[in-house]
Scaffold this motif. Structure first.
Motif, short mmCIF file in Angstrom:
data_model
loop_
_atom_site.label_atom_id
_atom_site.label_comp_id
_atom_site.label_asym_id
_atom_site.label_seq_id
_atom_site.Cartn_x
_atom_site.Cartn_y
_atom_site.Cartn_z
N SER A 49 48.36 45.59 28.48
CA SER A 49 47.05 45.28 27.92
C SER A 49 46.02 45.18 29.03
CB SER A 49 47.09 43.96 27.16
OG SER A 49 48.01 44.04 26.10
N CYS A 50 44.78 45.51 28.68
CA CYS A 50 43.67 45.41 29.62
C CYS A 50 42.55 44.63 28.94
CB CYS A 50 43.18 46.79 30.02
SG CYS A 50 41.77 46.76 31.12
N TRP A 65 30.14 35.21 32.51
CA TRP A 65 30.81 36.40 31.99
C TRP A 65 30.77 36.39 30.48
CZ3 TRP A 65 32.22 40.16 35.26
CH2 TRP A 65 32.27 39.83 36.61
N GLY A 66 30.60 37.56 29.88
CA GLY A 66 30.54 37.71 28.44
C GLY A 66 31.91 37.75 27.81
N GLN A 67 31.94 38.15 26.55
CA GLN A 67 33.19 38.22 25.82
C GLN A 67 34.12 39.26 26.44
OE1 GLN A 67 31.82 39.85 21.97
NE2 GLN A 67 33.66 41.08 22.01
N GLU A 68 35.43 39.04 26.29
CA GLU A 68 36.40 40.00 26.80
C GLU A 68 36.70 41.04 25.72
OE1 GLU A 68 39.31 38.30 30.17
OE2 GLU A 68 39.85 37.76 28.13
N TYR A 69 36.72 42.29 26.14
CA TYR A 69 37.14 43.39 25.28
C TYR A 69 38.59 43.70 25.63
CZ TYR A 69 32.13 44.04 24.66
OH TYR A 69 30.81 43.84 24.38
N ALA A 70 39.47 43.74 24.63
CA ALA A 70 40.90 43.94 24.87
C ALA A 70 41.40 45.21 24.19
CB ALA A 70 41.68 42.74 24.35
N ILE A 71 42.37 45.85 24.83
CA ILE A 71 43.01 47.02 24.26
C ILE A 71 44.38 47.19 24.91
CG2 ILE A 71 42.12 48.71 25.92
CD1 ILE A 71 41.79 50.65 23.56
N ASN A 72 45.32 47.76 24.17
CA ASN A 72 46.60 48.13 24.75
C ASN A 72 46.40 49.43 25.50
OD1 ASN A 72 47.99 45.95 23.67
ND2 ASN A 72 48.40 47.02 21.76
N VAL A 73 46.51 49.39 26.81
CA VAL A 73 46.23 50.56 27.65
C VAL A 73 47.38 51.55 27.62
CG1 VAL A 73 45.78 51.31 30.00
CG2 VAL A 73 44.71 49.26 29.15
N PHE A 108 31.63 44.26 36.43
CA PHE A 108 32.75 44.36 35.51
C PHE A 108 33.92 43.57 36.08
CE2 PHE A 108 30.47 48.38 34.92
CZ PHE A 108 30.19 48.28 33.58
N ARG A 109 34.67 42.93 35.20
CA ARG A 109 35.89 42.24 35.60
C ARG A 109 37.02 42.74 34.69
NH1 ARG A 109 35.93 35.87 35.35
NH2 ARG A 109 35.53 36.34 33.17
N PHE A 110 38.07 43.27 35.30
CA PHE A 110 39.22 43.77 34.56
C PHE A 110 40.41 42.85 34.81
CE2 PHE A 110 36.58 47.48 35.19
CZ PHE A 110 36.61 48.07 33.94
N ARG A 111 41.16 42.60 33.76
CA ARG A 111 42.38 41.81 33.85
C ARG A 111 43.48 42.56 33.12
NH1 ARG A 111 44.34 37.53 30.54
NH2 ARG A 111 42.50 37.70 29.23
N PHE A 112 44.59 42.79 33.79
CA PHE A 112 45.68 43.59 33.24
C PHE A 112 46.91 42.73 33.05
CE2 PHE A 112 42.98 46.33 35.76
CZ PHE A 112 42.63 47.29 34.82
N VAL A 113 47.63 42.94 31.94
CA VAL A 113 48.82 42.19 31.63
C VAL A 113 49.96 43.18 31.44
CG1 VAL A 113 49.91 40.61 30.00
CG2 VAL A 113 47.47 40.41 30.49
N GLY A 114 51.01 43.04 32.24
CA GLY A 114 52.18 43.90 32.15
C GLY A 114 53.11 43.62 33.30
N THR A 115 54.37 44.05 33.16
CA THR A 115 55.36 43.78 34.19
C THR A 115 55.48 44.91 35.20
OG1 THR A 115 57.09 44.69 32.77
CG2 THR A 115 56.71 42.31 32.67
#
Length: 88
Positions: free
Chosen positions: A24-25, A36-44, A68-75
């Motif tokens: 996810s990103c 910072w504004g709301q986070e937009y999320a999507i499964n990358v 821009f600030r990006f945050r990534f979730v994954g192993t």
């Protein structure tokens, strides 16, 4: 990006599908560098899903500058080849 204008869309170019789990990103925007504004999320990236695109539309008016600030979730590691802004 500096100057006045409207941002129509943001697209993050990724190499998707080469993963064992869902990644996810989350992206957020700051127009002043402080808040910072709301986070937009999507499964990358999903396993064997090779046509995923990360696009956010209608980001709004920019008076001076933005961040821009990006945050990534994954192993696993992720690969990106570019970021494209379309403005008016």
């Amino acid at each position: 990006f500096a100057g006045q204008g409207i941002i129509n869309s943001l697209e993050l170019d990724t190499i998707s599908g080469y993963t064992a789990d869902i990644k996810s990103c989350f992206m957020s925007i700051s127009y002043d560098g402080v808040g910072w504004g709301q986070e937009y999320a999507i499964n990358v990236s999903k396993p064997n899903d090779y046509d995923t695109r990360y696009i956010i539309r209608r980001l709004g008016y920019v008076k001076n500058s933005l961040s821009f600030r990006f945050r990534f979730v994954g192993t696993e590691k992720m690969a990106f080849s570019g970021l494209e802004l379309n403005n008016a």
